[in-house]
Scaffold this motif. Structure first.
Motif, PDB file in Angstrom:
ATOM      1  N   LEU A   1      11.536   0.160  -0.583  1.00 34.78           N
ATOM      2  CA  LEU A   1      11.322  -1.218  -1.040  1.00 34.78           C
ATOM      3  C   LEU A   1      10.196  -1.269  -2.066  1.00 34.78           C
ATOM      4  O   LEU A   1      10.305  -1.960  -3.086  1.00 34.78           O
ATOM      5  CB  LEU A   1      10.999  -2.125   0.152  1.00 34.78           C
ATOM      6  N   LYS A   2       9.130  -0.522  -1.799  1.00 32.82           N
ATOM      7  CA  LYS A   2       8.008  -0.483  -2.736  1.00 32.82           C
ATOM      8  C   LYS A   2       8.462   0.046  -4.091  1.00 32.82           C
ATOM      9  O   LYS A   2       8.139  -0.534  -5.137  1.00 32.82           O
ATOM     10  CB  LYS A   2       6.882   0.394  -2.180  1.00 32.82           C
ATOM     11  N   GLU A   3       9.238   1.126  -4.096  1.00 31.04           N
ATOM     12  CA  GLU A   3       9.718   1.708  -5.352  1.00 31.04           C
ATOM     13  C   GLU A   3      10.640   0.742  -6.096  1.00 31.04           C
ATOM     14  O   GLU A   3      10.585   0.637  -7.331  1.00 31.04           O
ATOM     15  CB  GLU A   3      10.438   3.026  -5.077  1.00 31.04           C
TER      16      GLU A   3
ATOM     17  N   GLN B   1       8.409  -1.976  -7.555  1.00 29.78           N
ATOM     18  CA  GLN B   1       7.623  -1.430  -8.662  1.00 29.78           C
ATOM     19  C   GLN B   1       8.458  -1.347  -9.931  1.00 29.78           C
ATOM     20  O   GLN B   1       7.934  -1.543 -11.034  1.00 29.78           O
ATOM     21  CB  GLN B   1       7.094  -0.031  -8.294  1.00 29.78           C
ATOM     22  N   GLY B   2       9.756  -1.084  -9.772  1.00 30.53           N
ATOM     23  CA  GLY B   2      10.633  -1.004 -10.933  1.00 30.53           C
ATOM     24  C   GLY B   2      10.941  -2.365 -11.528  1.00 30.53           C
ATOM     25  O   GLY B   2      10.817  -2.567 -12.736  1.00 30.53           O
ATOM     26  N   VAL B   3      11.319  -3.318 -10.676  1.00 26.02           N
ATOM     27  CA  VAL B   3      11.754  -4.628 -11.187  1.00 26.02           C
ATOM     28  C   VAL B   3      10.577  -5.535 -11.553  1.00 26.02           C
ATOM     29  O   VAL B   3      10.754  -6.551 -12.216  1.00 26.02           O
ATOM     30  CB  VAL B   3      12.689  -5.351 -10.187  1.00 26.02           C
ATOM     31  N   LEU B   4       9.356  -5.158 -11.114  1.00 27.18           N
ATOM     32  CA  LEU B   4       8.172  -5.949 -11.445  1.00 27.18           C
ATOM     33  C   LEU B   4       7.141  -5.105 -12.192  1.00 27.18           C
ATOM     34  O   LEU B   4       5.936  -5.360 -12.104  1.00 27.18           O
ATOM     35  CB  LEU B   4       7.538  -6.523 -10.159  1.00 27.18           C
TER      36      LEU B   4
ATOM     37  N   LEU C   1      -6.545 -15.424 -12.679  1.00 29.77           N
ATOM     38  CA  LEU C   1      -5.511 -14.572 -12.083  1.00 29.77           C
ATOM     39  C   LEU C   1      -5.832 -14.356 -10.608  1.00 29.77           C
ATOM     40  O   LEU C   1      -6.911 -13.877 -10.271  1.00 29.77           O
ATOM     41  CB  LEU C   1      -5.464 -13.207 -12.777  1.00 29.77           C
ATOM     42  N   SER C   2      -4.898 -14.694  -9.737  1.00 27.57           N
ATOM     43  CA  SER C   2      -5.102 -14.504  -8.299  1.00 27.57           C
ATOM     44  C   SER C   2      -3.848 -13.868  -7.694  1.00 27.57           C
ATOM     45  O   SER C   2      -2.925 -13.502  -8.404  1.00 27.57           O
ATOM     46  CB  SER C   2      -5.409 -15.844  -7.626  1.00 27.57           C
ATOM     47  N   GLY C   3      -3.830 -13.722  -6.366  1.00 27.58           N
ATOM     48  CA  GLY C   3      -2.680 -13.135  -5.691  1.00 27.58           C
ATOM     49  C   GLY C   3      -2.663 -11.617  -5.726  1.00 27.58           C
ATOM     50  O   GLY C   3      -1.643 -10.988  -5.432  1.00 27.58           O
ATOM     51  N   VAL C   4      -3.799 -11.003  -6.075  1.00 24.25           N
ATOM     52  CA  VAL C   4      -3.879  -9.543  -6.190  1.00 24.25           C
ATOM     53  C   VAL C   4      -3.557  -8.852  -4.859  1.00 24.25           C
ATOM     54  O   VAL C   4      -2.818  -7.866  -4.816  1.00 24.25           O
ATOM     55  CB  VAL C   4      -5.285  -9.124  -6.683  1.00 24.25           C
ATOM     56  N   GLY C   5      -4.109  -9.375  -3.774  1.00 26.13           N
ATOM     57  CA  GLY C   5      -3.881  -8.766  -2.469  1.00 26.13           C
ATOM     58  C   GLY C   5      -2.453  -8.930  -1.988  1.00 26.13           C
ATOM     59  O   GLY C   5      -1.888  -8.027  -1.353  1.00 26.13           O
TER      60      GLY C   5
ATOM     61  N   TYR D   1       2.985  -2.853  -4.368  1.00 26.37           N
ATOM     62  CA  TYR D   1       3.956  -2.643  -5.448  1.00 26.37           C
ATOM     63  C   TYR D   1       3.430  -3.047  -6.814  1.00 26.37           C
ATOM     64  O   TYR D   1       3.986  -2.660  -7.843  1.00 26.37           O
ATOM     65  CB  TYR D   1       5.292  -3.341  -5.146  1.00 26.37           C
ATOM     66  N   ILE D   2       2.339  -3.815  -6.852  1.00 28.42           N
ATOM     67  CA  ILE D   2       1.665  -4.099  -8.122  1.00 28.42           C
ATOM     68  C   ILE D   2       0.185  -3.805  -7.925  1.00 28.42           C
ATOM     69  O   ILE D   2      -0.437  -4.330  -7.002  1.00 28.42           O
ATOM     70  CB  ILE D   2       1.848  -5.568  -8.555  1.00 28.42           C
TER      71      ILE D   2
END
Length: 203
Positions: free
Chosen positions: A103-105, A108-111, A135-139, A144-145
């Motif tokens: 799921l992570k991979e 990571q591809g689509v985002l 800019l927020s939402g880092v956590g 995946y980002i």
């Protein structure tokens, strides 16, 4: 590593952020030399809800003072992009069938920050009148980002106005390892040095 060098989400923190961000020095990006106008606002991960409230309060107060804030939450933007490409429901279904690493991979591809995330942010910047980008939402978008990937890909598109990144962890500097974004105070592998700790800035 301790989180003692991270500012608490309290009135002192709010007052400092407001005085710095509303200052002419900050808004005109004076004294940066050739550095990009990126400012890290580190906070304790356990105070994420308090920081969300502080960011909202800060945005409203700055707007009242005639300073336009463009607030982008990376998690909300990710959902928006997946829905635009009509793959959001598909990913929700796949989440039940594949393991976390797959799921992570996939995400990571689509985002991917270079191909998808940074261009989406650039579109919002070009279509909005703003003075400061929040800019927020880092956590919420980890793992995946990664924040340093986003910042690296924004250096050419978000250089006209100051950007404040609300970061759940510490932004540390050392002679041995350089500068790094230590997410949640535990992950020390995100090397990034082209930003300023906003709590070290004077109004």
């Amino acid at each position: 590593m301790t989180m003692s060098n991270v500012q608490a989400c309290d009135k002192k923190s709010y007052d400092h952020l407001f005085s710095v961000i509303s200052s002419e020095h900050f808004l005109k990006m004076q004294g940066l030399g050739n550095e990009v106008p990126f400012f890290i606002c580190p906070f304790r991960p356990e105070e994420s809800n308090e920081m969300m409230r502080l960011e909202d309060q800060l945005t409203k107060q700055l707007q009242k003072n005639g300073i336009n804030i463009l607030a982008i939450n990376l998690y909300d933007l990710s959902i928006e992009l997946l829905k635009e490409r009509e793959i959001f429901d598909q990913i929700l279904e796949m989440e039940q069938e594949i393991d976390k690493e797959q799921l992570k991979e996939l995400l990571q591809g689509v985002l991917d920050p270079e191909s998808h995330l940074a261009p989406a942010i650039a579109n919002k910047l070009s279509s909005t009148e703003y003075d400061v980008l929040f800019l927020s939402g880092v956590g919420e978008v980890f793992p995946y980002i990664r924040s340093h990937n986003v910042l690296n890909n924004l250096q050419s598109t978000a250089k006209e106005k100051p950007t404040v990144i609300f970061f759940p962890g510490a932004y540390t500097h050392s002679l041995e390892s350089g500068a790094s974004l230590d997410l949640f105070g535990r992950l020390h592998d995100d090397k990034y040095y082209r930003a300023f700790n906003i709590y070290h800035c004077e109004a």
